[in-house]
Design an enzyme around this catalytic site. Structure first.
Site, PDB file in Angstrom:
ATOM      1  CG  ASN A   1      -0.007  -0.069   2.646  1.00 32.85           C
ATOM      2  OD1 ASN A   1       1.243  -0.635   2.427  1.00 32.85           O
ATOM      3  ND2 ASN A   1      -1.090   0.779   3.672  1.00 32.85           N
ATOM      4  CB  ILE A   2       1.682   3.994  -2.063  1.00 32.28           C
ATOM      5  CG1 ILE A   2       2.369   2.566  -2.650  1.00 32.28           C
ATOM      6  CG2 ILE A   2       2.603   4.906  -2.712  1.00 32.28           C
ATOM      7  CD1 ILE A   2       2.706   2.474  -4.236  1.00 32.28           C
ATOM      8  CD  GLU A   3      -1.517   5.117   5.337  1.00 35.39           C
ATOM      9  OE1 GLU A   3      -1.000   5.606   5.473  1.00 35.39           O
ATOM     10  OE2 GLU A   3      -2.810   4.021   5.023  1.00 35.39           O
TER      11      GLU A   3
ATOM     12  CB  CYS B   1      -4.971  -1.058  -1.661  1.00 36.87           C
ATOM     13  SG  CYS B   1      -6.596  -0.550  -0.730  1.00 36.87           S
TER      14      CYS B   1
ATOM     15  CD  GLU C   1      -5.602  -6.041  -1.151  1.00 37.03           C
ATOM     16  OE1 GLU C   1      -4.808  -4.673  -0.856  1.00 37.03           O
ATOM     17  OE2 GLU C   1      -6.459  -6.470  -0.710  1.00 37.03           O
TER      18      GLU C   1
ATOM     19  CB  CYS D   1     -10.381  -1.993  -0.074  1.00 33.27           C
ATOM     20  SG  CYS D   1     -10.330  -1.171  -1.121  1.00 33.27           S
TER      21      CYS D   1
ATOM     22  CB  CYS E   1      -8.334  -4.144  -3.742  1.00 29.74           C
ATOM     23  SG  CYS E   1      -7.888  -3.261  -2.992  1.00 29.74           S
TER      24      CYS E   1
HETATM   25  N1  THU Z   1      -5.412  -1.295   2.158  1.00 27.88           N
HETATM   26  C1  THU Z   1      -4.676  -2.200   1.921  1.00 27.88           C
HETATM   27  O1  THU Z   1      -3.923  -2.279   1.229  1.00 27.88           O
HETATM   28  N2  THU Z   1      -5.191  -3.787   1.644  1.00 27.88           N
HETATM   29  C2  THU Z   1      -6.981  -4.098   2.180  1.00 27.88           C
HETATM   30  O2  THU Z   1      -6.461  -5.248   2.209  1.00 27.88           O
HETATM   31  C3  THU Z   1      -7.448  -3.316   2.593  1.00 27.88           C
HETATM   32  C4  THU Z   1      -6.658  -2.104   3.065  1.00 27.88           C
HETATM   33  C5  THU Z   1      -4.539  -0.013   3.116  1.00 27.88           C
HETATM   34  C6  THU Z   1      -4.895   1.169   2.708  1.00 27.88           C
HETATM   35  C7  THU Z   1      -4.383   1.979   3.057  1.00 27.88           C
HETATM   36  O3  THU Z   1      -3.252   2.226   3.401  1.00 27.88           O
HETATM   37  C8  THU Z   1      -4.747   1.411   4.204  1.00 27.88           C
HETATM   38  O4  THU Z   1      -4.318   0.396   3.891  1.00 27.88           O
HETATM   39  C9  THU Z   1      -5.429   1.691   5.632  1.00 27.88           C
HETATM   40  O5  THU Z   1      -6.766   1.649   5.299  1.00 27.88           O
END
Ligand code: THU
Length: 126
Positions: free
Chosen positions: A43-45, A54, A56, A87, A90
């Site tokens: 995941n890259i915020e 996310c 995935e 989510c 995804c």
């Molecule tokens: N996130 C994912 O990368 N994959 C998931 O299956 C659920 C959520 C990440 C998005 C965000 O960076 C962090 O988790 C919190 O929501």
């Protein structure tokens, strides 16, 4: 070819590259394409939260951008050990590229394999 346990290990390696300064929730994913290629993602915020990607989708977009349009299996892992159910966004992306694929998650230390249709019974198609 990696087995399911090895693919989950790759997902766990991938969360080490997670960029999650806002949620601190680090996620990794690893997938295998129909021709046996491996792609990983994290995941890259973003400070503008909605721009977050996310783990995935990072892995899937890496694969598709390299020419792979059929994914067989994707493993997803959260660094804190919780079960990282994908989510809705995804799942909808998985509906595009891995309709008949499997999703591997860890529940209480046990590897579980889901069909996409179990997690997304009614994906949107055009
Ligand atoms: N996130 C994912 O990368 N994959 C998931 O299956 C659920 C959520 C990440 C998005 C965000 O960076 C962090 O988790 C919190 O929501």
């Amino acid at each position: 070819m990696l087995n399911y346990e090895e693919l989950m290990s790759k997902a766990k390696e991938a969360y080490n590259n997670s960029y999650a300064p806002y949620s601190k929730f680090c996620v990794g994913a690893a997938l295998i394409t129909d021709d046996g290629s491996l792609y990983t993602g994290c995941n890259i915020e973003n400070a503008s939260y909605g721009a977050t990607n996310c783990a995935e989708r990072t892995a899937i977009f890496k694969a598709v951008s390299e020419g792979h349009r059929k994914i067989s299996v994707i493993a997803v892992a959260a660094k804190d050990g919780s079960t990282a159910y994908p989510c809705g966004m995804c799942l909808q992306v998985m509906n595009e590229f891995m309709k008949d694929g499997r999703i591997l998650l860890e529940e209480k230390g046990q590897l579980i394999s889901y069909a996409l249709s179990e997690l997304l019974p009614h994906g949107f198609d055009l």
